[in-house]
Design a protein around this motif. Structure first.
Motif, short mmCIF file in Angstrom:
data_model
loop_
_atom_site.label_atom_id
_atom_site.label_comp_id
_atom_site.label_asym_id
_atom_site.label_seq_id
_atom_site.Cartn_x
_atom_site.Cartn_y
_atom_site.Cartn_z
N ASP A 23 57.95 19.25 11.47
CA ASP A 23 59.35 19.64 11.71
C ASP A 23 59.46 21.16 11.56
O ASP A 23 60.09 21.66 10.63
CB ASP A 23 60.28 18.91 10.73
CG ASP A 23 61.76 19.13 11.03
OD1 ASP A 23 62.08 19.76 12.07
OD2 ASP A 23 62.60 18.68 10.23
N ARG A 26 62.89 22.72 11.08
CA ARG A 26 63.73 22.04 10.09
C ARG A 26 64.92 21.32 10.73
O ARG A 26 66.04 21.37 10.24
CB ARG A 26 64.21 23.04 9.03
CG ARG A 26 63.09 23.69 8.25
CD ARG A 26 63.57 24.78 7.31
NE ARG A 26 64.69 24.33 6.49
CZ ARG A 26 65.88 24.93 6.43
NH1 ARG A 26 66.12 26.00 7.16
NH2 ARG A 26 66.82 24.46 5.64
N THR A 28 65.61 18.26 10.72
CA THR A 28 66.14 17.17 9.89
C THR A 28 66.89 17.67 8.67
O THR A 28 67.61 16.89 8.03
CB THR A 28 65.00 16.25 9.42
OG1 THR A 28 64.03 17.03 8.70
CG2 THR A 28 64.33 15.57 10.60
N SER A 29 66.75 18.96 8.32
CA SER A 29 67.34 19.43 7.07
C SER A 29 68.19 20.70 7.18
O SER A 29 68.90 21.04 6.24
CB SER A 29 66.22 19.68 6.04
OG SER A 29 65.31 20.67 6.52
N SER A 30 68.14 21.39 8.30
CA SER A 30 68.80 22.69 8.43
C SER A 30 70.30 22.56 8.67
O SER A 30 70.74 21.83 9.57
CB SER A 30 68.16 23.46 9.59
OG SER A 30 68.95 24.55 9.97
N GLU A 31 71.08 23.29 7.88
CA GLU A 31 72.53 23.34 8.10
C GLU A 31 72.85 24.00 9.44
O GLU A 31 73.80 23.61 10.12
CB GLU A 31 73.22 24.11 6.96
CG GLU A 31 73.28 23.34 5.65
CD GLU A 31 74.16 22.11 5.72
OE1 GLU A 31 75.13 22.10 6.51
OE2 GLU A 31 73.87 21.14 5.00
N ARG A 34 72.35 21.33 12.05
CA ARG A 34 73.40 20.31 11.95
C ARG A 34 74.71 20.81 12.56
O ARG A 34 75.37 20.11 13.33
CB ARG A 34 73.60 19.91 10.49
CG ARG A 34 74.48 18.69 10.28
CD ARG A 34 74.49 18.24 8.82
NE ARG A 34 73.16 17.80 8.39
CZ ARG A 34 72.40 18.43 7.50
NH1 ARG A 34 72.83 19.54 6.93
NH2 ARG A 34 71.23 17.95 7.16
#
Length: 199
Positions: A23, A26, A28-31, A34
């Motif tokens: 990944d 990122r 799956t985790s990055s603001e 998102r």
């Protein structure tokens, strides 16, 4: 060239990137990601699309969300491992088909009423950008939408985000016209509408 790559980034660049990190951006985790995904979905002019194409689907985080808005969705990425991850993530969404390949050489057949090019145009040099625009022109349906989302910070890619998007918009001026354009501190989001609308 400010240290940039001179030519379109090769498949090996991305294959190696995913080999070192499944990944790498990122997703799956990055603001940032998102917020960008939410803004992109909100910017789509239509509530539903019949057949869409997402170029650069990566591991399928946005693909899964976009698939909920499409009767059929073709998701394409250059890295086989990314496509494997995307296929697993979207296993319960049978309307999504996955294709491994590098644009503009690889381009799915048929026509689309939505084409999403998110964070991909600046990986191309100007010649390949022109070839990509030609592919979009042949496959975007009358009245269809083309969505461009690109980071505007510094990179070593062949083009900056602004150069890539402005180049695309200029080359595509006979195909589609800007419908909405939004800019944040980190990225730009451009929605184009096919200009050869029937009637």
């Amino acid at each position: 060239m400010n240290g940039r790559h001179a030519h379109t980034l090769p498949a090996r660049y991305f294959v190696d990137l995913y080999a070192s990190n499944p990944d790498p951006w990122r997703f799956t985790s990055s603001e940032y990601e998102r917020g960008k995904y939410a803004a992109t979905l909100q910017a789509l002019p239509q509530a539903r699309y019949a057949r869409a194409l997402e170029v650069g689907c990566s591991i399928g985080v946005f693909t899964r969300e976009l698939g909920a808005r499409c009767a059929d969705l073709v998701a394409l990425d250059i890295a086989p491992s990314a496509i494997e991850a995307a296929r697993a993530r979207c296993a319960d969404r049978p309307q999504i088909d996955f294709v491994v390949g590098a644009v503009p050489e690889v381009w799915p057949e048929g026509h689309f009423d939505l084409i999403v090019l998110s964070e991909v145009l600046y990986f191309l040099d100007r010649d390949d950008l022109a070839r990509l625009v030609a592919k979009v022109g042949r496959s975007l349906m009358p009245g269809g939408d083309c969505v461009l989302v690109h980071w505007t910070g510094e990179t070593d890619y062949p083009l900056s985000g602004d150069e890539a998007v402005e180049g695309f918009v200029s080359l595509a001026s006979s195909i589609c016209r800007p419908l909405a354009q939004r800019r944040t501190e980190q990225y730009r989001l451009d929605v184009l509408r096919s200009g050869h609308e029937a009637g």
